[in-house]
Design an enzyme around this catalytic site. Structure first.
Site, PDB file in Angstrom:
ATOM      1  N   LYS A 115       0.858  -1.190   0.000  1.00 36.29           N
ATOM      2  CA  LYS A 115       0.000   0.000   0.000  1.00 36.29           C
ATOM      3  C   LYS A 115       0.886   1.229   0.000  1.00 36.29           C
ATOM      4  CE  LYS A 115      -4.473   0.794   0.142  1.00 36.29           C
ATOM      5  NZ  LYS A 115      -5.474  -0.129  -0.413  1.00 36.29           N
TER       6      LYS A 115
HETATM    7  P1  NAD Z   1     -12.982   7.351  -3.253  1.00 39.73           P
HETATM    8  O1  NAD Z   1     -12.019   8.450  -2.962  1.00 39.73           O
HETATM    9  O2  NAD Z   1     -13.446   7.133  -4.654  1.00 39.73           O
HETATM   10  O3  NAD Z   1     -14.287   7.519  -2.338  1.00 39.73           O
HETATM   11  C1  NAD Z   1     -14.218   7.733  -0.968  1.00 39.73           C
HETATM   12  C2  NAD Z   1     -15.587   8.235  -0.493  1.00 39.73           C
HETATM   13  O4  NAD Z   1     -15.550   8.435   0.936  1.00 39.73           O
HETATM   14  C3  NAD Z   1     -15.985   9.581  -1.087  1.00 39.73           C
HETATM   15  O5  NAD Z   1     -17.393   9.624  -1.289  1.00 39.73           O
HETATM   16  C4  NAD Z   1     -15.578  10.570   0.011  1.00 39.73           C
HETATM   17  O6  NAD Z   1     -16.308  11.793  -0.060  1.00 39.73           O
HETATM   18  C5  NAD Z   1     -15.930   9.759   1.236  1.00 39.73           C
HETATM   19  N1  NAD Z   1     -15.203  10.213   2.430  1.00 39.73           N
HETATM   20  C6  NAD Z   1     -13.918  10.648   2.513  1.00 39.73           C
HETATM   21  N2  NAD Z   1     -13.643  11.008   3.776  1.00 39.73           N
HETATM   22  C7  NAD Z   1     -14.759  10.782   4.491  1.00 39.73           C
HETATM   23  C8  NAD Z   1     -15.109  10.966   5.860  1.00 39.73           C
HETATM   24  N3  NAD Z   1     -14.230  11.479   6.744  1.00 39.73           N
HETATM   25  N4  NAD Z   1     -16.358  10.593   6.255  1.00 39.73           N
HETATM   26  C9  NAD Z   1     -17.238  10.089   5.387  1.00 39.73           C
HETATM   27  N5  NAD Z   1     -16.981   9.913   4.066  1.00 39.73           N
HETATM   28  C10 NAD Z   1     -15.754  10.248   3.650  1.00 39.73           C
HETATM   29  O7  NAD Z   1     -12.299   6.018  -2.658  1.00 39.73           O
HETATM   30  P2  NAD Z   1     -12.718   4.526  -2.937  1.00 39.73           P
HETATM   31  O8  NAD Z   1     -11.801   3.953  -3.955  1.00 39.73           O
HETATM   32  O9  NAD Z   1     -14.201   4.429  -3.125  1.00 39.73           O
HETATM   33  O10 NAD Z   1     -12.274   3.857  -1.566  1.00 39.73           O
HETATM   34  C11 NAD Z   1     -13.131   3.820  -0.437  1.00 39.73           C
HETATM   35  C12 NAD Z   1     -12.605   2.758   0.520  1.00 39.73           C
HETATM   36  O11 NAD Z   1     -12.604   1.488  -0.159  1.00 39.73           O
HETATM   37  C13 NAD Z   1     -11.171   2.957   1.014  1.00 39.73           C
HETATM   38  O12 NAD Z   1     -11.081   2.439   2.334  1.00 39.73           O
HETATM   39  C14 NAD Z   1     -10.370   2.086   0.077  1.00 39.73           C
HETATM   40  O13 NAD Z   1      -9.133   1.686   0.659  1.00 39.73           O
HETATM   41  C15 NAD Z   1     -11.305   0.928  -0.089  1.00 39.73           C
HETATM   42  N6  NAD Z   1     -11.083   0.106  -1.288  1.00 39.73           N
HETATM   43  C16 NAD Z   1     -11.127   0.638  -2.538  1.00 39.73           C
HETATM   44  C17 NAD Z   1     -10.950  -0.179  -3.634  1.00 39.73           C
HETATM   45  C18 NAD Z   1     -11.067   0.340  -5.044  1.00 39.73           C
HETATM   46  O14 NAD Z   1     -11.010  -0.481  -5.976  1.00 39.73           O
HETATM   47  N7  NAD Z   1     -11.261   1.624  -5.259  1.00 39.73           N
HETATM   48  C19 NAD Z   1     -10.673  -1.543  -3.455  1.00 39.73           C
HETATM   49  C20 NAD Z   1     -10.658  -2.076  -2.161  1.00 39.73           C
HETATM   50  C21 NAD Z   1     -10.868  -1.231  -1.091  1.00 39.73           C
END
Ligand code: NAD
Length: 426
Positions: A115
Site C-alpha cells: 500500500k
Molecule cells: P474514493 O475516494 O473514490 O471515495 C471515498 C468516499 O468516501 C468519497 O465519497 C468521500 O467523499 C468519502 N469520504 C472521505 N472522507 C470521508 C469521511 N471522513 N467521512 C465520510 N466519508 C468520507 O475512494 P474509494 O476507492 O471508493 O475507496 C473507499 C474505501 O474502499 C477505502 O477504504 C479504500 O481503501 C477501499 N477500497 C477501494 C478499492 C477500489 O477499488 N477503489 C478496493 C478495495 C478497497
C-alpha cells in the site's frame, strides 16, 4: 540492558497498524502457523519513504511526503493501492499492506500485499498539480515498483487518470509501453473491462451470498451506504439492481436519507454537478456521517475510510448485517460489540476483494496481450468471490469463528503454507 525491538516500537507502530497486527495475533491460534513463520509475517518486508517536490500552479513549490509499504512477496509481486489523503502515514500504509496480503491470499491470487500514499489534500489541488505530483512520485518509486515487483492501483482520491500518468511515466523511463505496471488504468491503455465497477460489485456479490445464507433475500433489504466514491456509488447501484432499497448515502460532506428509498440516478447527477456536496441534496433529509451509521436499516455498507465503526457508536448501529467496502472501517472494540450483539460483519479482506481480483485479471490480460469481454470478467469475478465467501463461511461454522477471523485464518494459512514450503531465506 539493551532494549529489544518490541520495547522500542517501530516507526509504523501506529494505532491502525496495531489493529492489523492484533487481528493477525487473534487469528494465529486457529491457523496452525509455525512460530518462525508467524514472526516473519508480523513485519512488512520493506517500507519506502520519499519526499515529492511539486511546482504548484501559483509557481510556489511544495514538498509532499510519500510512502510505499510492501508486506509480503512470498506468493508473487506485491499489489496495492496508492491514496492521496491528508492523513496518510507509514503506519496506515503498513496496516493496509498487511491486510492486502491476507486479502490476495484469501482470493488465491499470486500476489502479496502493498500500500502507498501521499500526504496531501487532493481536493485543494488542480489536475495539473496532481499530474506533476503523480509523475514525480512514480519517478521516485521506479526502483521499488514493477510488473514483477510491486503493482500499484487506485485508492482514495486516485483514479484511472492517476494510473495512466503512472503507467506513462514508468514506460517513458523504460523506453517501451509497460501497461502491466499498474492496474485500474483506462481501457485504451490496457485497462480491464469491469475493473471500475469491480470492488462495488464484489461487495454486493458477497452481501447477496451472505443474505442467502442468512435466509433474508437481498431484494427485501433496506440499505445504507457510507461513502459515495468509486466503491460506495457502485455498491449502491448494484444493491438497487438486486432489488434492494437504498435509503441513505453519504460522502465526506455528510449524507442524505429518504426512508422510502433514494433515486440513485438523481443522486449521481447531483454529485457530478455539485462535487462532494451530498449533504445538500434536496430530495432527502440531511444527516451527518455519524447519524448515517446509526440509521434504521437491514444492511449497512461502510465504503468510505477506516475506523468508522467504533466503541462509541457500535452499540447504536441498527443494521442486522454490516458489509465492509472500505479497508479497516471497524475497530477491534466495535468488532467485539457486534459479535456480542450477533450482528455479522462481512470483513474487508473478503468483501472488497473484487477490486484486486479484477486488477489481477487486468495484469494477466496485459501480460498476455489478450483481452476479455465484460461478461466474461464479471462471471469470473463472481466465481472467485463466491468461492472465497463459501470457504470463509464454512470455516466460520466449523471452528466457531467470526467471519473476520475465519477470513484472516484462511488468508494467513495460504501465505504461511507457501512460506513454510519456500523456507525463510537464506
Ligand atoms: P474514493 O475516494 O473514490 O471515495 C471515498 C468516499 O468516501 C468519497 O465519497 C468521500 O467523499 C468519502 N469520504 C472521505 N472522507 C470521508 C469521511 N471522513 N467521512 C465520510 N466519508 C468520507 O475512494 P474509494 O476507492 O471508493 O475507496 C473507499 C474505501 O474502499 C477505502 O477504504 C479504500 O481503501 C477501499 N477500497 C477501494 C478499492 C477500489 O477499488 N477503489 C478496493 C478495495 C478497497
Amino acid at each position: 540492558m539493551a532494549e529489544t525491538v518490541e520495547q522500542v516500537g517501530l516507526e509504523w507502530d501506529t494505532p491502525l497498524f496495531l489493529t492489523a497486527r492484533t487481528q493477525f495475533e487473534q487469528a494465529l491460534p486457529y491457523a496452525s502457523v509455525p512460530d518462525r513463520i508467524a514472526e516473519r509475517l508480523r513485519y512488512p518486508e520493506r517500507a519506502t519513504m520519499c519526499s515529492t517536490p511539486v511546482q504548484m500552479d501559483d509557481d510556489t513549490w511544495r514538498v509532499f511526503p510519500a510512502y510505499r509499504v510492501q508486506h509480503s512477496s512470498v506468493l508473487g509481486p506485491t499489489k496495492g493501492g496508492i491514496r492521496y489523503d491528508p492523513h496518510v502515514t507509514l503506519g496506515e500504509c503498513a496496516a493496509l499492506a498487511m491486510w492486502m496480503t491476507w486479502k490476495c491470499a484469501l482470493l488465491r491470487l499470486p500476489y502479496g500485499g502493498a500500500k502507498g500514499g501521499v500526504r496531501c489534500n487532493p481536493r485543494d489541488m488542480s489536475p495539473a498539480e496532481l499530474q506533476r505530483l503523480t509523475r514525480r512520485l512514480t519517478s521516485e518509486m521506479m526502483s521499488v515498483i514493477g510488473p514483477q515487483e510491486d503493482i500499484p492501483a487506485p485508492d482514495m482520491a486516485t483514479d484511472e487518470q492517476t494510473m495512466a500518468w503512472m503507467m506513462d511515466t514508468y514506460s517513458m523511463q523504460k523506453g517501451y509501453a509497460v501497461p502491466e505496471v499498474v492496474t485500474g488504468k483506462p481501457i485504451s491503455i490496457g485497462g480491464s473491462l469491469f475493473r471500475a465497477e469491480a470492488t462495488g460489485a464484489g461487495v454486493v456479490m458477497v452481501t447477496q451470498r451472505a443474505c442467502q445464507r442468512l435466509g433474508r433475500p437481498l431484494g427485501d433489504q433496506s440499505c445504507v451506504v457510507q461513502g459515495f466514491g468509486k466503491v460506495g456509488s457502485v455498491a449502491a447501484e448494484e444493491l438497487v439492481a438486486c432489488g434492494a432499497k437504498v435509503v441513505a448515502v453519504s460522502d465526506v460532506s455528510g449524507g442524505t436519507y429518504n426512508p422510502a428509498g433514494l433515486d440513485l440516478h438523481e443522486v449521481t447527477d447531483w454529485v457530478h454537478e455539485h462535487r462532494h456536496d451530498l449533504i445538500e441534496y434536496p430530495d432527502g433529509e440531511s444527516v451527518t456521517n455519524e447519524e448515517l451509521l446509526e440509521l434504521p436499516c437491514d444492511v449497512l455498507v461502510v465504503a468510505a475510510l477506516e475506523e468508522q465503526l467504533t466503541e462509541e457508536n457500535a452499540g447504536d448501529v441498527k443494521a442486522a448485517l454490516i458489509a465492509e467496502g472500505a479497508n479497516g472501517p471497524t475497530t477491534l472494540e466495535a468488532d467485539q460489540i457486534f459479535a456480542e450483539r450477533g450482528i455479522p460483519v462481512l470483513p474487508d479482506i473478503l468483501t472488497n476483494a473484487g477490486g484486486v481480483t479484477v486488477s489481477y485479471f487486468e495484469w494477466v490480460q496485459d501480460l498476455g496481450r489478450l483481452f476479455w469481454s465484460r461478461d466474461e470478467t464479471r462471471f469470473k469475478l463472481r466465481d472467485m468471490m463466491t468461492d472465497a465467501f463459501d470457504r470463509v463461511w464454512h470455516l466460520s461454522e466449523e471452528q466457531g469463528l467470526t467471519l473476520r477471523n475465519a477470513a484472516l485464518v484462511a488468508g494467513i494459512r495460504e501465505v504461511a503454507g507457501a512460506l513454510t514450503a519456500r523456507g525463510i531465506y537464506p
